[in-house]
Enzyme design. Structure first.
Site, PDB file in Angstrom:
ATOM      1  N   SER A 133       0.871  -1.179   0.000  1.00  0.00           N
ATOM      2  CA  SER A 133       0.000   0.000   0.000  1.00  0.00           C
ATOM      3  C   SER A 133       0.901   1.219   0.000  1.00  0.00           C
ATOM      4  O   SER A 133       2.063   1.138   0.401  1.00  0.00           O
ATOM      5  CB  SER A 133      -0.881   0.007   1.259  1.00  0.00           C
ATOM      6  OG  SER A 133      -1.544   1.247   1.418  1.00  0.00           O
ATOM      7  N   TYR A 146      -2.468  -1.122  11.029  1.00  0.00           N
ATOM      8  CA  TYR A 146      -2.486  -1.451   9.600  1.00  0.00           C
ATOM      9  C   TYR A 146      -1.201  -0.977   8.931  1.00  0.00           C
ATOM     10  O   TYR A 146      -0.557  -1.725   8.186  1.00  0.00           O
ATOM     11  CB  TYR A 146      -3.704  -0.809   8.946  1.00  0.00           C
ATOM     12  CG  TYR A 146      -3.719  -0.920   7.440  1.00  0.00           C
ATOM     13  CD1 TYR A 146      -4.064  -2.111   6.812  1.00  0.00           C
ATOM     14  CD2 TYR A 146      -3.377   0.170   6.638  1.00  0.00           C
ATOM     15  CE1 TYR A 146      -4.069  -2.216   5.425  1.00  0.00           C
ATOM     16  CE2 TYR A 146      -3.382   0.079   5.256  1.00  0.00           C
ATOM     17  CZ  TYR A 146      -3.726  -1.111   4.654  1.00  0.00           C
ATOM     18  OH  TYR A 146      -3.730  -1.211   3.283  1.00  0.00           O
TER      19      TYR A 146
END
Length: 274
Positions: A133, A146
């Site tokens: 990401s 996360y």
């Protein structure tokens, strides 16, 4: 002879779009997920094998790999896609939630990768594509666990590429920006602690902006196209930004001083520049 891709987390979003694209390109597709009985549309496609695999249940990994090899004889590309986001104030996160976040996004990814290494080494060929990401190099509020997992995936992949180069195994990282999937609705787990209200006003400011970024993000098909590019370009390149202004954001993070970039993040998420 058609090549074969093995995808984790293929039931929805990026994983589903990736399975569809590889199939359209003439590949054999092994689409794995926790509940393959729900994959009715994928299961109906020729040369698509839907298998049960829960990356947090290590005992489910090798049987899926074995079944895939029994069906297609060889796997050319592994796509580590399974993952989700734990969202909320870190103080409200339980130890179990944090462990589950790492179990899915990091330890499961590592274990699936390990399961494929003997096969790829024996063939002296293979591509490992892991979905990281922009959140593996940029951080936003309310996503600290996360982000921690995605930074771990970045470091793991960056190191692993050197170990696997002698065996002609390529390691790739896909770095999506905001994607228009159910990541912001179905996928997140929200941390809450009864009686902890100190962060409520902060969360009330940030959440609408984070949700909006998902609503205006790129469709998962954009990331699927980048995954296909990474899997097939035949070059020794590690990182691939994907959609959602990912390339621009990562470039800004690289060029700007920490304080200046932090001010941009604050303005975009909290609504103030300092």
């Amino acid at each position: 002879m058609p090549k074969t891709v093995f995808i984790t987390g293929a039931s929805t979003g990026i994983g589903y779009a990736t399975a569809q694209l590889f199939h359209q390109k003439g590949w054999n597709v092994v689409a794995t997920m926790r509940s393959p009985e729900k994959a009715t549309s994928l299961a109906q496609l020729d040369n698509v094998l839907c298998l049960p695999l829960d990356v947090t249940n290590f005992s489910s990994i090798q049987p899926a790999v074995d079944a895939a090899l029994e069906r297609f004889a060889a796997i050319d590309v592994l796509v580590n896609n399974a993952g989700y986001g734990l969202l909320g104030a870190f103080e409200a996160c339980t130890a179990e939630q944090i462990q589950r976040q790492f179990a899915t996004n990091v330890f499961g990814l590592m274990e699936v990768t390990r399961a494929f290494l003997p096969h790829f080494r024996s063939r002296r060929s293979g591509v490992i594509v892991s979905i990281a990401s922009i959140g593996g190099r940029i951080a936003f509020p309310l996503y600290s666990p996360y982000h921690s997992t995605k930074w771990a995936v970045e470091g793991f992949s960056d190191s692993l590429q050197y170990e696997l180069e002698p065996f002609n195994i390529r390691v790739k990282l896909i770095e999506p920006g905001p994607i228009k999937t159910d990541f912001y609705t179905r996928s997140p787990e929200i941390s809450q602690q009864p009686g902890l209200t100190a962060y409520d006003s902060f969360i009330a400011k940030v959440m609408p902006n984070m949700t909006k970024s998902g609503e205006t993000g790129s469709p998962p098909e954009v990331t699927a196209a980048v995954i296909f590019q990474a899997a097939t370009d035949g070059i020794q390149r590690l990182r691939y930004p994907a959609g959602g202004n990912a390339g621009m954001l990562l470039l800004l993070r690289k060029l700007l001083p920490d304080a200046m970039f932090a001010a941009i993040v604050r303005a975009a998420t909290i609504g103030r520049s300092s």
